[in-house]
Write a protein that holds these residues in place. Structure first.
Motif, PDB file in Angstrom:
ATOM      1  N   GLY B 278      58.529  58.462  36.874  1.00  0.00           N
ATOM      2  CA  GLY B 278      59.153  57.676  37.938  1.00  0.00           C
ATOM      3  C   GLY B 278      58.264  56.543  38.410  1.00  0.00           C
ATOM      4  O   GLY B 278      57.252  56.217  37.803  1.00  0.00           O
ATOM      5  N   GLU B 279      58.650  55.957  39.498  1.00  0.00           N
ATOM      6  CA  GLU B 279      57.897  54.839  40.061  1.00  0.00           C
ATOM      7  C   GLU B 279      56.577  55.337  40.633  1.00  0.00           C
ATOM      8  O   GLU B 279      56.503  56.420  41.195  1.00  0.00           O
ATOM      9  N   ILE B 280      55.554  54.509  40.491  1.00  0.00           N
ATOM     10  CA  ILE B 280      54.249  54.887  41.050  1.00  0.00           C
ATOM     11  C   ILE B 280      53.748  53.716  41.882  1.00  0.00           C
ATOM     12  O   ILE B 280      53.685  52.593  41.382  1.00  0.00           O
ATOM     13  N   SER B 281      53.401  53.982  43.128  1.00  0.00           N
ATOM     14  CA  SER B 281      52.938  52.872  43.936  1.00  0.00           C
ATOM     15  C   SER B 281      51.424  52.870  44.093  1.00  0.00           C
ATOM     16  O   SER B 281      50.850  51.887  44.516  1.00  0.00           O
ATOM     17  N   TRP B 282      50.779  53.966  43.747  1.00  0.00           N
ATOM     18  CA  TRP B 282      49.331  54.010  43.868  1.00  0.00           C
ATOM     19  C   TRP B 282      48.703  53.567  42.548  1.00  0.00           C
ATOM     20  O   TRP B 282      49.395  53.326  41.577  1.00  0.00           O
ATOM     21  N   CYS B 283      47.377  53.465  42.516  1.00  0.00           N
ATOM     22  CA  CYS B 283      46.704  53.048  41.294  1.00  0.00           C
ATOM     23  C   CYS B 283      46.975  54.084  40.208  1.00  0.00           C
ATOM     24  O   CYS B 283      46.722  55.267  40.395  1.00  0.00           O
ATOM     25  N   VAL B 284      47.474  53.631  39.081  1.00  0.00           N
ATOM     26  CA  VAL B 284      47.903  54.583  38.057  1.00  0.00           C
ATOM     27  C   VAL B 284      46.796  55.476  37.529  1.00  0.00           C
ATOM     28  O   VAL B 284      47.050  56.552  37.009  1.00  0.00           O
ATOM     29  N   PHE B 285      45.557  55.038  37.682  1.00  0.00           N
ATOM     30  CA  PHE B 285      44.466  55.814  37.114  1.00  0.00           C
ATOM     31  C   PHE B 285      43.830  56.744  38.141  1.00  0.00           C
ATOM     32  O   PHE B 285      42.903  57.479  37.859  1.00  0.00           O
ATOM     33  N   ARG B 286      44.369  56.701  39.362  1.00  0.00           N
ATOM     34  CA  ARG B 286      43.682  57.389  40.456  1.00  0.00           C
ATOM     35  C   ARG B 286      43.287  58.833  40.168  1.00  0.00           C
ATOM     36  O   ARG B 286      42.177  59.256  40.437  1.00  0.00           O
ATOM     37  N   GLY B 297      45.119  54.165  47.064  1.00  0.00           N
ATOM     38  CA  GLY B 297      46.463  54.657  47.346  1.00  0.00           C
ATOM     39  C   GLY B 297      47.522  53.610  47.064  1.00  0.00           C
ATOM     40  O   GLY B 297      48.695  53.899  46.940  1.00  0.00           O
ATOM     41  N   ILE B 298      47.078  52.367  46.956  1.00  0.00           N
ATOM     42  CA  ILE B 298      48.028  51.307  46.606  1.00  0.00           C
ATOM     43  C   ILE B 298      47.555  50.709  45.293  1.00  0.00           C
ATOM     44  O   ILE B 298      46.345  50.555  45.079  1.00  0.00           O
ATOM     45  N   HIS B 299      48.500  50.386  44.437  1.00  0.00           N
ATOM     46  CA  HIS B 299      48.062  49.863  43.141  1.00  0.00           C
ATOM     47  C   HIS B 299      47.371  48.513  43.327  1.00  0.00           C
ATOM     48  O   HIS B 299      47.898  47.632  43.986  1.00  0.00           O
ATOM     49  N   PRO B 300      46.194  48.378  42.725  1.00  0.00           N
ATOM     50  CA  PRO B 300      45.423  47.144  42.934  1.00  0.00           C
ATOM     51  C   PRO B 300      46.050  45.952  42.232  1.00  0.00           C
ATOM     52  O   PRO B 300      46.677  46.105  41.179  1.00  0.00           O
ATOM     53  N   PRO B 301      45.871  44.778  42.784  1.00  0.00           N
ATOM     54  CA  PRO B 301      46.391  43.570  42.151  1.00  0.00           C
ATOM     55  C   PRO B 301      45.464  43.165  41.022  1.00  0.00           C
ATOM     56  O   PRO B 301      44.384  43.739  40.846  1.00  0.00           O
ATOM     57  N   GLU B 302      45.885  42.167  40.280  1.00  0.00           N
ATOM     58  CA  GLU B 302      45.017  41.718  39.200  1.00  0.00           C
ATOM     59  C   GLU B 302      43.989  40.743  39.735  1.00  0.00           C
ATOM     60  O   GLU B 302      44.311  39.783  40.404  1.00  0.00           O
ATOM     61  N   LEU B 303      42.729  41.017  39.441  1.00  0.00           N
ATOM     62  CA  LEU B 303      41.664  40.152  39.913  1.00  0.00           C
ATOM     63  C   LEU B 303      41.024  39.476  38.723  1.00  0.00           C
ATOM     64  O   LEU B 303      40.854  40.070  37.677  1.00  0.00           O
ATOM     65  N   TYR B 304      40.664  38.230  38.922  1.00  0.00           N
ATOM     66  CA  TYR B 304      40.039  37.514  37.810  1.00  0.00           C
ATOM     67  C   TYR B 304      38.550  37.427  38.014  1.00  0.00           C
ATOM     68  O   TYR B 304      38.083  36.907  39.014  1.00  0.00           O
ATOM     69  N   ILE B 305      37.810  37.946  37.077  1.00  0.00           N
ATOM     70  CA  ILE B 305      36.352  37.852  37.150  1.00  0.00           C
ATOM     71  C   ILE B 305      35.895  37.170  35.886  1.00  0.00           C
ATOM     72  O   ILE B 305      36.025  37.724  34.807  1.00  0.00           O
ATOM     73  N   MET B 306      35.376  35.992  36.026  1.00  0.00           N
ATOM     74  CA  MET B 306      35.029  35.179  34.867  1.00  0.00           C
ATOM     75  C   MET B 306      36.236  35.108  33.959  1.00  0.00           C
ATOM     76  O   MET B 306      37.278  34.685  34.365  1.00  0.00           O
ATOM     77  N   GLU B 307      36.135  35.558  32.740  1.00  0.00           N
ATOM     78  CA  GLU B 307      37.319  35.436  31.892  1.00  0.00           C
ATOM     79  C   GLU B 307      38.068  36.739  31.779  1.00  0.00           C
ATOM     80  O   GLU B 307      38.853  36.934  30.871  1.00  0.00           O
ATOM     81  N   ARG B 308      37.809  37.626  32.694  1.00  0.00           N
ATOM     82  CA  ARG B 308      38.376  38.952  32.577  1.00  0.00           C
ATOM     83  C   ARG B 308      39.410  39.169  33.662  1.00  0.00           C
ATOM     84  O   ARG B 308      39.271  38.684  34.776  1.00  0.00           O
ATOM     85  N   LYS B 309      40.436  39.952  33.335  1.00  0.00           N
ATOM     86  CA  LYS B 309      41.417  40.350  34.345  1.00  0.00           C
ATOM     87  C   LYS B 309      41.246  41.840  34.555  1.00  0.00           C
ATOM     88  O   LYS B 309      41.297  42.609  33.582  1.00  0.00           O
ATOM     89  N   VAL B 310      40.999  42.244  35.804  1.00  0.00           N
ATOM     90  CA  VAL B 310      40.850  43.683  36.048  1.00  0.00           C
ATOM     91  C   VAL B 310      41.751  44.103  37.179  1.00  0.00           C
ATOM     92  O   VAL B 310      41.934  43.360  38.136  1.00  0.00           O
ATOM     93  N   SER B 311      42.255  45.298  37.076  1.00  0.00           N
ATOM     94  CA  SER B 311      43.097  45.824  38.141  1.00  0.00           C
ATOM     95  C   SER B 311      42.361  46.986  38.784  1.00  0.00           C
ATOM     96  O   SER B 311      42.631  48.133  38.496  1.00  0.00           O
ATOM     97  N   CYS B 312      41.398  46.667  39.648  1.00  0.00           N
ATOM     98  CA  CYS B 312      40.640  47.762  40.235  1.00  0.00           C
ATOM     99  C   CYS B 312      40.064  47.325  41.573  1.00  0.00           C
ATOM    100  O   CYS B 312      39.447  46.263  41.678  1.00  0.00           O
ATOM    101  N   TRP B 313      40.232  48.120  42.607  1.00  0.00           N
ATOM    102  CA  TRP B 313      39.775  47.762  43.929  1.00  0.00           C
ATOM    103  C   TRP B 313      38.264  47.591  44.032  1.00  0.00           C
ATOM    104  O   TRP B 313      37.766  46.943  44.923  1.00  0.00           O
ATOM    105  N   ARG B 314      37.565  48.200  43.098  1.00  0.00           N
ATOM    106  CA  ARG B 314      36.109  48.112  43.199  1.00  0.00           C
ATOM    107  C   ARG B 314      35.620  46.683  43.066  1.00  0.00           C
ATOM    108  O   ARG B 314      34.522  46.358  43.471  1.00  0.00           O
ATOM    109  N   TYR B 315      36.462  45.846  42.456  1.00  0.00           N
ATOM    110  CA  TYR B 315      36.021  44.469  42.243  1.00  0.00           C
ATOM    111  C   TYR B 315      36.596  43.516  43.273  1.00  0.00           C
ATOM    112  O   TYR B 315      36.538  42.314  43.104  1.00  0.00           O
ATOM    113  N   MET B 316      37.164  44.086  44.305  1.00  0.00           N
ATOM    114  CA  MET B 316      37.829  43.269  45.309  1.00  0.00           C
ATOM    115  C   MET B 316      36.958  42.145  45.808  1.00  0.00           C
ATOM    116  O   MET B 316      37.387  41.018  45.968  1.00  0.00           O
ATOM    117  N   ASN B 317      35.709  42.476  46.064  1.00  0.00           N
ATOM    118  CA  ASN B 317      34.857  41.457  46.648  1.00  0.00           C
ATOM    119  C   ASN B 317      34.261  40.512  45.634  1.00  0.00           C
ATOM    120  O   ASN B 317      33.772  39.451  45.963  1.00  0.00           O
TER     121      ASN B 317
END
Lengths: 258, 321, 298
Positions: B278-286, B297-317
């Motif tokens: 079914g639908e998952i609203s949290w981070c799929v890997f949690r 608890g919420i799925h992270p957005p895509e963040l761009y770090i240099m040439e990489r796209k990551v979906s992880c809250w740890r890289y938020m900053n």
């Protein structure tokens, strides 16, 4: 504990008889797949047979398992020449082998519950008190008890592989033989299974024979490695030295293309 | 740069008889350029095959879609609608996991070329043999050793090349290959990798490879996208992604791959990969993530770090959106 | 082997699934109605003795009457109520089907599985027998039996069993052949498990479901064959409560009393259709549709 070799192949040449129908006659041709194989597996040893497709590894396993009589040479399991025995006697000896076949999807009867599958080797031995042994093995392979009531199709690939392994060791054999245990699995499950095999080797103190084409996996599962190419053993020795200094050209090719 | 494939928030699911939807792909966005090798990597059940099927136009009839998928600017998936006319089998070709199964066992290679070319382009026998020779040469197969043979008479590696050359002969600009390396021995794998690179450069082919073989992916691919539970968790340039993984899942995948000559302990990922659901609203890997925290608890957005796209809250900053 | 996947959730689940399909519901409805009519025929039939074949007193006056309020299907050449005869005929039909199919299934499965499991000489001999009997038309056997033992239901039933068993044996053999090569069977043999247990647990459980489905689909054909044998007079004697025989009796007068041949004929077709629909619906379940769903889990 068994003195001497658990498995020994003496100068085995084996293959299949192909019937060729000509216009006037029927010829039986011998298709030789394995040539002059000499192989010894000692008690508690971990041996890996490295072979790609076409190397003859499937034939080799069938010979060891008592399913294919070689043209030449002898096969000893726990000191007994298995092909000189009648089927009933042969089965008694072959019980010392636990076998995990290649395809986890074909190796389990889909209409039988996992519990029955696991108990079968014990049932064949005539053991009626099976419950505790089954539970112990489940713990060893890290499967929850509720799988006993499930059917094979309900399990994931990794779990199925573990059921196969559990079935192979439940009757306490002297040697565990695995045919490409990781080929059908994802990378993370491969790691799980490799670690599990080694744990079983340690805890149950049995010999392990693995057949694989994956050098990376072979690295973790071997004390000694044997390279099979086109039906012949072309290199043999300690796995780390084979990887570092492959002597044979084919082995070098294998290592470089990993 | 011409975009061969573009996906915007693509979701794909399957509906069963009880009208329940099982989502296999939970919203992915990516782009593949012309002359690029793009690998989608992940464990079984993560949805990578489904995306491959979507690009090739072979989703089953009970598939449910949402979002958009473009192939060379043509919108093949527009929310619930699918329209592959002119694309399926022409611009995009598909090579399934066992290449032998995509070849007709009752026809020789020459006949198969004829079959395909006469229906797509109306070529006659002579022209089709001529074309066949050209394309077989492109995949480094000797036409005289291949044309008159039936698929089962060829080795696995040759079957695969033959399948690729037939796909190319239809004029495909994009080839989707599902687990192309899994049935091959190690040195054949290398050969295939080299061939794919050659095709990318000479014919400007876009290749979409779906595989769980991280090592091969690292070797061939220009871009790798790591999928988990229907979402792309990390995407980046080739081998860099594997040598310096950012997402915890990628890191764990890399840790689980044996390296020849180095006996590091093999770490497996605890738990099981998730099934379609079914639908998952949290981070799929949690659930399996060793470093999950409250934000997950919420799925992270895509963040761009240099040439990489990551979906992880740890890289938020660290990253920017 | 997708019939196997169907097995896991159990026959109950499979059957429940069928209830969503119109085809299955129609087929089942037909078969149930015919069965109920057959079972209740002694009670429902307005003229039960006539149904069984006895000739009424005022036979000549009542002969060949078209459908009317008293005899809703009319009467036959001997003045018997056609409706009652057709009702009792349903009973015969079901008996014929059940005995023939169940017996030939049992024999066929045993022989097919034995040929596949025991291989060697046994396999050759059994295969030879199977191929031999498969090519013999039931009618020939029926003729021979009729000459040997005279008229009766046995002729039809035995004749059909003699040929149909080979059909199921062949199907079973083909399925069993691939099952026997499976790793789990090989492993079971290597571990020394009792042959019978292996056959039951591993071979039979996986071979029977598809054969069973085939048998259900076949029931219609069995009925048609049995009725045909009776129709040409090789089976039960005239005046029996059997559709084929009624139709035979109605043949000479078909231009003046068509209903005699027509009504049993209609019932025959509808019943055969009913079985066909059920079998078809089941068969569909065991193939492509199952495959599609289970792919999700792989």
């Amino acid at each position: 504990m068994v003195p001497g070799d658990i498995i020994r192949l003496e100068d085995v040449t084996a293959g299949y008889v192909v019937i060729k129908q000509g216009i006037k006659s029927i010829a039986r041709e011998k298709m030789v797949v394995l040539r002059n194989i000499n192989l010894r597996i000692k008690d508690g040893e971990r041996v890996v047979i490295i072979g790609e497709s076409g190397s003859g590894k499937t034939t080799l396993l069938r010979v060891i398992l008592g399913l294919l009589k070689p043209f030449n040479g002898r096969v000893f399991v726990i000191g007994k020449d298995i092909y000189s025995l009648k089927w009933r006697e042969r089965v008694k000896v072959l019980r010392q082998i636990g076998y995990v076949s290649q395809d986890p999807y074909k190796a389990l009867n889909p209409s039988v519950k996992v519990g029955t599958i696991l108990e079968e080797p014990l049932e064949a031995l005539g053991i009626s008190e099976r419950g505790s042994r089954v539970k112990d093995i489940l713990r060893l392979v890290n499967l929850p008890e509720n799988v006993l009531n499930m059917y094979p199709m309900e399990l994931s690939g990794g779990m199925r592989q573990r059921v196969l392994i559990a079935r192979a060791i439940i009757h306490d054999p002297e040697v565990l033989i695995l045919d490409e245990p990781t080929s059908a699995l994802d990378v993370s499950m491969q790691a799980q299974i490799v670690n599990l095999i080694n744990e079983i080797h340690r805890k149950l103190e049995l010999a392990v024979l693995t057949v694989t084409h994956d050098l990376g996996v072979a690295q973790y599962l071997a004390d000694r490695a044997v390279v099979l190419y086109r039906g012949e053993i072309i290199e043999e020795g300690d796995i780390d030295s084979i990887i570092k200094n492959p002597r044979n050209e084919y082995t070098r090719l294998l290592v470089s293309s990993y | 740069m011409v975009l061969a494939v573009k996906a915007v928030d693509l979701k794909i699911g399957y509906m069963d008889e009880e009208e329940k939807i099982y989502w296999a792909v939970r919203g992915v966005s990516f782009q593949v350029s012309e002359s690029e090798i793009y690998c989608i990597v992940g464990e079984s059940g993560c949805g990578k095959s489904t995306i491959g099927n979507a690009i090739a136009g072979i989703l089953p009839s009970h598939a449910v879609t949402s979002g958009k998928l473009y192939i060379y600017d043509k919108k093949v998936i527009d929310n619930e609608k699918m329209d592959y006319t002119g694309i399926r089998g022409r611009v995009v070709s598909y090579i399934p996991q066992n290449p032998g199964t995509s070849l007709n066992p009752y026809e020789t290679i020459e006949e198969q070329f004829y079959h395909v070319l006469s229906s797509v382009y109306g070529y006659d026998k002579r022209k089709s043999v001529e074309t066949a020779r050209r394309y077989l040469a492109m995949v480094e197969l000797d036409p005289d050793k291949v044309l008159d043979y039936y698929p089962h008479e060829l080795s696995g590696g040759m079957q695969q090349r033959a399948a690729i050359s037939i796909a190319l002969a239809t004029g495909a600009r994009i080839i989707v290959a599902d687990e192309p390396t899994s049935s091959l021995d190690a040195h054949l794998r290398l050969q295939l990798i080299r061939l794919m690179r050659k095709l990318r450069d000479t014919v400007r082919l876009s290749l979409i490879l779906i595989t769980h073989d991280l090592v091969s992916a690292g070797r061939i691919c220009d871009t790798i996208a790591v999928m988990y539970a229907g979402k792309i968790v990390e995407e980046g340039r080739g081998s860099l992604l594997l040598t310096e993984p950012l997402h915890p899942y990628t890191q764990m995948l890399v840790d689980a791959v044996p390296i020849l000559g180095l006996k590091k302990p093999l770490k497996s990922i605890p738990g099981e990969p998730p099934q379609v659901g079914g639908e998952i609203s949290w981070c799929v890997f949690r659930e399996r993530c060793p470093v999950a925290f409250e934000k997950c608890g919420i799925h992270p957005p895509e963040l761009y770090i240099m040439e990489r796209k990551v979906s992880c809250w740890r890289y938020m900053n660290h990253g920017a959106r | 082997m997708n019939s196997i996947e169907a097995n896991i959730r159990g026959a109950a689940y499979l059957v429940r699934k069928q209830f969503r399909k119109m085809r299955f519901k129609t087929g089942l409805a037909i078969v149930l109605v015919i069965t109920i009519l057959a079972l209740l025929s002694p009670i429902i039939a307005p003229f039960p003795e006539e149904g069984l074949g006895y000739i009424p007193e005022n036979a000549v006056a009542k002969a060949r009457l078209p459908p009317n309020p008293v005899n809703i299907f009319g009467t036959d050449t001997r003045g018997r109520d056609l409706f009652s005869r057709v009702l009792f005929g349903a009973g015969s039909a079901l008996v014929e089907i059940l005995i023939v199919v169940l017996t030939s299934l049992s024999i066929g499965i045993i022989i097919g599985v034995s040929a596949a499991y025991f291989k060697g000489v046994v396999e050759h001999v059994l295969n030879y027998l199977i191929e031999l009997f498969v090519s013999v038309p039931a009618i020939i056997i029926a003729l021979a039996l009729r000459l040997a033992i005279g008229p009766g239901l046995y002729v039809v039933i035995l004749g059909l069993i003699t040929t149909w068993w080979s059909w199921y044996a062949r199907i079973t053999y083909i399925y069993a052949r691939s099952i026997v090569e499976m790793d789990y069977v090989v492993l079971a043999r290597l571990s020394g498990l009792n042959s019978l247990k292996i056959i039951y647990r591993h071979v039979l459980r996986n071979t029977i479901p598809p054969v069973l489905v085939q048998a259900v689909t076949d029931m219609g054909s069995v009925l048609l064959e049995a009725t045909s044998i009776n129709f040409i007079g090789l089976g039960v004697p005239l005046n029996s409560p059997e559709w084929g025989v009624i139709m035979l009796e109605g043949l000479p007068v078909i231009t003046i009393a068509p209903w005699i041949t027509m009504f049993p004929g209609i019932f025959l077709l509808i019943t055969a259709l009913g079985f066909s629909l059920i079998g078809d619906s089941l068969r569909e379940e065991l193939d492509p549709r199952m495959r599609r769903r289970w792919r999700l889990w792989f």
